[in-house]
Structures are given as C-alpha cells and as structure tokens.
Motif scaffolding. Structure first.
Motif, short mmCIF file in Angstrom:
data_model
loop_
_atom_site.label_atom_id
_atom_site.label_comp_id
_atom_site.label_asym_id
_atom_site.label_seq_id
_atom_site.Cartn_x
_atom_site.Cartn_y
_atom_site.Cartn_z
N LYS A 279 9.54 -40.38 -30.83
CA LYS A 279 9.94 -39.37 -30.19
C LYS A 279 11.39 -40.69 -29.19
O LYS A 279 11.27 -41.56 -29.21
CB LYS A 279 8.99 -39.09 -28.60
CG LYS A 279 7.94 -38.14 -28.77
CD LYS A 279 7.21 -37.38 -27.98
CE LYS A 279 6.28 -36.70 -28.49
NZ LYS A 279 5.43 -36.49 -29.81
N VAL A 280 12.98 -39.03 -28.73
CA VAL A 280 13.22 -40.38 -28.29
C VAL A 280 13.44 -40.23 -26.45
O VAL A 280 12.19 -39.67 -25.78
CB VAL A 280 14.62 -39.62 -28.51
CG1 VAL A 280 16.18 -40.08 -27.51
CG2 VAL A 280 15.46 -38.88 -29.18
N THR B 178 13.55 -45.32 -28.74
CA THR B 178 12.91 -44.31 -29.19
C THR B 178 11.59 -45.02 -29.35
O THR B 178 11.08 -46.13 -29.15
CB THR B 178 12.88 -43.76 -30.83
OG1 THR B 178 12.33 -44.82 -31.21
CG2 THR B 178 14.38 -43.06 -31.13
N TYR C 174 20.18 -45.17 -27.03
CA TYR C 174 19.34 -44.41 -27.12
C TYR C 174 18.27 -45.68 -27.68
O TYR C 174 18.23 -46.18 -27.83
CB TYR C 174 18.99 -43.33 -28.40
CG TYR C 174 18.87 -43.94 -29.65
CD1 TYR C 174 18.20 -44.02 -30.07
CD2 TYR C 174 20.59 -43.61 -30.15
CE1 TYR C 174 18.06 -45.09 -31.35
CE2 TYR C 174 20.81 -44.40 -31.21
CZ TYR C 174 19.64 -44.58 -32.40
OH TYR C 174 19.46 -45.02 -33.13
#
Length: 109
Positions: free
Chosen positions: A31-32, A51, A49
């Motif tokens: 999942k981010v 994860t 980002y």
C-alpha cells in the motif's frame, strides 16, 4: 514545449488523484503509505512516495534555459527498493538534455 508541460501537469494531477494498491506476489499486497505532490507548475514539480513494502522514490523537476531554444525540464531524483534477501538498492538519477543518467554502486559503469 508548452504542450509537453501541460501534458506533464495532467499526468501529475491524475497520479495525485489516485493512490494505488498493487499486488507484489500471490499473498502480499503493498500500500502507498505516503504520497507528497508539491509545486506543480510550468516551472517544474516535485513528488515523493513510500510504500508499505519498503519502496521509496523522490523526484524534483526544474525548468532550465527559460525562454531559450533549448528550454526544458531537468529532473533529479532517486528510487529505492528491498530485494528478496532484504538488501536495499538505491538508484539516483538525472534526466536532462543529456538523457537519463542513473547512478548506483550496483549498476555497471
């Protein structure tokens, strides 16, 4: 050049609007857990980002040679990931008028 910048902005906004969950293997999904998108404009952008499976990425783009014939984006960033044995790999890069230039100890010279 302006149409390229507009296209890049549309892609960036579309990416920001969705936070994907993707399959890593048959029984494990990542999942981010962090997604930052900042400073989207005609002069550049930046994003980062992370994860849940240990991937990180960060990128900053800046418009260079503004108003000149060779005007274009210069992108600097990195991405990293954890391999199956737990070792972390990181690749730093620059992309500009000289092409994509990755740099990492595990890449061939």
């Amino acid at each position: 050049m302006k149409s390229f910048i507009v296209f890049a902005l549309v892609v960036a906004v579309a990416a920001a609007a969705t936070v994907p969950v993707y399959e890593i293997s048959g029984d494990k999904a990542a999942k981010v857990i962090r997604f930052d998108l900042n400073n989207i404009g005609v002069n550049g952008y930046d994003f980062a980002y992370e994860t849940s499976d240990g991937k990180f990425a960060s990128e900053v783009a800046e418009l260079k040679n503004v108003g000149l014939e060779n005007e274009g984006l210069e992108v600097r960033g990195f991405f990293s990931y954890v391999d199956n044995d737990g070792k972390v790999y990181r690749v730093d890069y620059v992309a500009n008028d000289k092409g994509f230039q990755p740099s990492a100890p595990h890449l061939p010279a």
